[in-house]
Scaffold this active site. Sequence first.
Site, PDB file in Angstrom:
ATOM      1  N   ARG A  15       0.844  -1.192   0.000  1.00 37.91           N
ATOM      2  CA  ARG A  15       0.000   0.000   0.000  1.00 37.91           C
ATOM      3  C   ARG A  15       0.889   1.255   0.000  1.00 37.91           C
ATOM      4  O   ARG A  15       2.093   1.170   0.173  1.00 37.91           O
ATOM      5  CB  ARG A  15      -0.917  -0.006   1.235  1.00 37.91           C
ATOM      6  CG  ARG A  15      -1.991  -1.064   1.176  1.00 37.91           C
ATOM      7  CD  ARG A  15      -2.772  -1.169   2.471  1.00 37.91           C
ATOM      8  NE  ARG A  15      -1.958  -1.712   3.543  1.00 37.91           N
ATOM      9  CZ  ARG A  15      -2.356  -1.834   4.812  1.00 37.91           C
ATOM     10  NH1 ARG A  15      -3.568  -1.424   5.158  1.00 37.91           N
ATOM     11  NH2 ARG A  15      -1.569  -2.346   5.721  1.00 37.91           N
ATOM     12  N   LYS A  75       2.509   1.697   7.177  1.00 33.25           N
ATOM     13  CA  LYS A  75       2.921   0.863   8.320  1.00 33.25           C
ATOM     14  C   LYS A  75       3.898   1.613   9.212  1.00 33.25           C
ATOM     15  O   LYS A  75       4.505   2.609   8.814  1.00 33.25           O
ATOM     16  CB  LYS A  75       3.592  -0.425   7.825  1.00 33.25           C
ATOM     17  CG  LYS A  75       2.658  -1.333   7.054  1.00 33.25           C
ATOM     18  CD  LYS A  75       1.414  -1.717   7.805  1.00 33.25           C
ATOM     19  CE  LYS A  75       1.669  -2.761   8.867  1.00 33.25           C
ATOM     20  NZ  LYS A  75       0.383  -3.207   9.481  1.00 33.25           N
ATOM     21  N   TYR A  94      -0.017   4.243  10.538  1.00 32.31           N
ATOM     22  CA  TYR A  94      -0.313   3.267  11.588  1.00 32.31           C
ATOM     23  C   TYR A  94       0.967   3.087  12.393  1.00 32.31           C
ATOM     24  O   TYR A  94       2.040   2.834  11.820  1.00 32.31           O
ATOM     25  CB  TYR A  94      -0.683   1.901  10.983  1.00 32.31           C
ATOM     26  CG  TYR A  94      -2.072   1.809  10.390  1.00 32.31           C
ATOM     27  CD1 TYR A  94      -3.208   2.046  11.154  1.00 32.31           C
ATOM     28  CD2 TYR A  94      -2.251   1.449   9.058  1.00 32.31           C
ATOM     29  CE1 TYR A  94      -4.478   1.948  10.603  1.00 32.31           C
ATOM     30  CE2 TYR A  94      -3.522   1.344   8.497  1.00 32.31           C
ATOM     31  CZ  TYR A  94      -4.634   1.599   9.283  1.00 32.31           C
ATOM     32  OH  TYR A  94      -5.891   1.494   8.747  1.00 32.31           O
ATOM     33  N   HIS A  96       0.843   1.496  16.000  1.00 32.85           N
ATOM     34  CA  HIS A  96       0.672   0.342  16.898  1.00 32.85           C
ATOM     35  C   HIS A  96       1.863   0.232  17.856  1.00 32.85           C
ATOM     36  O   HIS A  96       2.548  -0.797  17.923  1.00 32.85           O
ATOM     37  CB  HIS A  96       0.495  -0.963  16.095  1.00 32.85           C
ATOM     38  CG  HIS A  96      -0.791  -0.996  15.329  1.00 32.85           C
ATOM     39  ND1 HIS A  96      -2.015  -1.132  15.936  1.00 32.85           N
ATOM     40  CD2 HIS A  96      -1.052  -0.886  14.003  1.00 32.85           C
ATOM     41  CE1 HIS A  96      -2.978  -1.107  15.029  1.00 32.85           C
ATOM     42  NE2 HIS A  96      -2.422  -0.947  13.851  1.00 32.85           N
ATOM     43  N   GLU A 118      -4.381   4.597  14.218  1.00 29.93           N
ATOM     44  CA  GLU A 118      -5.277   3.726  14.990  1.00 29.93           C
ATOM     45  C   GLU A 118      -5.808   4.361  16.266  1.00 29.93           C
ATOM     46  O   GLU A 118      -6.749   3.838  16.845  1.00 29.93           O
ATOM     47  CB  GLU A 118      -4.577   2.386  15.316  1.00 29.93           C
ATOM     48  CG  GLU A 118      -3.455   2.459  16.332  1.00 29.93           C
ATOM     49  CD  GLU A 118      -2.111   2.849  15.729  1.00 29.93           C
ATOM     50  OE1 GLU A 118      -2.063   3.194  14.540  1.00 29.93           O
ATOM     51  OE2 GLU A 118      -1.107   2.824  16.463  1.00 29.93           O
ATOM     52  N   ASP A 270      -5.840 -11.231  14.076  1.00 29.85           N
ATOM     53  CA  ASP A 270      -4.889 -10.191  14.494  1.00 29.85           C
ATOM     54  C   ASP A 270      -5.030  -9.876  15.981  1.00 29.85           C
ATOM     55  O   ASP A 270      -4.165  -9.246  16.574  1.00 29.85           O
ATOM     56  CB  ASP A 270      -5.027  -8.926  13.635  1.00 29.85           C
ATOM     57  CG  ASP A 270      -6.398  -8.283  13.739  1.00 29.85           C
ATOM     58  OD1 ASP A 270      -7.361  -8.977  14.125  1.00 29.85           O
ATOM     59  OD2 ASP A 270      -6.500  -7.074  13.458  1.00 29.85           O
TER      60      ASP A 270
END
Length: 368
Positions: A15, A75, A94, A96, A118, A270
């Site tokens: 992506r 990411k 993102y 995380h 997120e 996940d």
Amino acid sequence: MIIGVPKEVKDHESRVGLVPSGVIALREAGHTVLVETNAGTGSSIPNEEYIGAGATILDKATDVWGRADLVIKVKEPQPSEYAYFRPGLILFTYLHLAPLPELTGRLLETKVTGVAYETIIEPDGSLPLLTPMSEVAGRLSVQIGAQYLEKPNGGRGILLGGVPGVAPANVVILGGGIVGTNAAKMALGLGAHVTMIDRSLKRLRDLDDIFNGQVVTLASNTWTIGETLRTADLAIGAVLIPGASAPKLVRREMVSAMKPGAVVVDVAIDQGGCFETAHATTHTEPIYFVDGVLHYCVSNMPAAVPHTSTFALTNATFPYLMELANNGLDVACRKHPSICAGVNTFNGYVTHNGVAESQGREYRAMTA
Ligand SMILES: NC(=O)c1ccc[n+]([C@@H]2O[C@H](COP(=O)([O-])OP(=O)(O)OC[C@H]3O[C@@H](n4cnc5c(N)ncnc54)[C@H](O)[C@@H]3O)[C@@H](O)[C@H]2O)c1
């Protein structure tokens, strides 16, 4: 502002953080956009489309990161990207961070402002930058389930919609949230018989209205789940308890009692998966069998359809990017508490309580 769009470097990540329509809108608002060469290739967006939209293509990631005021990605940065961090840089992606103390440490040391997709949360409690990937995974789960139900792929040899004179497949969906609802839409569209199971009676009422009675809705309990799975051809795991591991709703013996060649797609993998028999798989080796039941448990399903996923993601991220670009971080945060909630690291401090708690670091509220 100068916006940088590097090519993703994480394994199997195709992506990209910005599409050409976003370049046009940013340029019209007076910003400059730098795109690393071939950043969009994996999503079937060639350099020429970015150039046509007014972006400057740069050959090296280091130049994109080095010249940008704000870097937009998909990411979390990989170790090879840590060298690009510097004070004042805004990173919108993102992140995380909770399970990633090393990355968190590097963001803090280098005083990068990390704005995480997120944790952007709207006043109604929705997570607008997680929703699009749930939509993709939900729809994909049925497409993938249909493929694996084909005999040559290991399944029972069942056509989801049946044909006149032959019953359609039974599709059972555990969890009627975003993934579950999107899975149901696809399964109904293909003519399957669909049962949805959720623990929320309110949600089941909503589903009954949304689907106008075309799906069977059942309240979640062990007996119902076991009985329904016994006759299922395709079972989709789509439950979520926010902030927790997925509850193991399906025990091994329930899987053993399923029809041989039935297919399980545990989208909730996940978060650990809601089938006791589920373990995470990859796009390279997506399936395995337990007691004759085919399991597909890929934890990053949207990566299978990067073109769709990129556009779905950037549709959702772009309005926030535009606010950050037009207003700068301080004003954007003052105007939009949702953006403020997305800031995880700022000026060397963790500004997200959950991340601070999970890593035992000091928390400082983000003050814009
Ligand atoms: N594998 C992937 O690539 C991928 C991609 C996107 C999302 N996901 C995951 O899919 C899962 C679902 O996401 P979502 O966006 O649909 O969440 P959601 O919050 O919209 O929906 C979850 C639903 O599960 C229901 N639920 C919770 N406990 C239950 C129980 N015991 N029995 C029955 N239902 C129960 C909730 O009531 C809710 O309706 C999450 O774990 C998410 O991270 C995975």
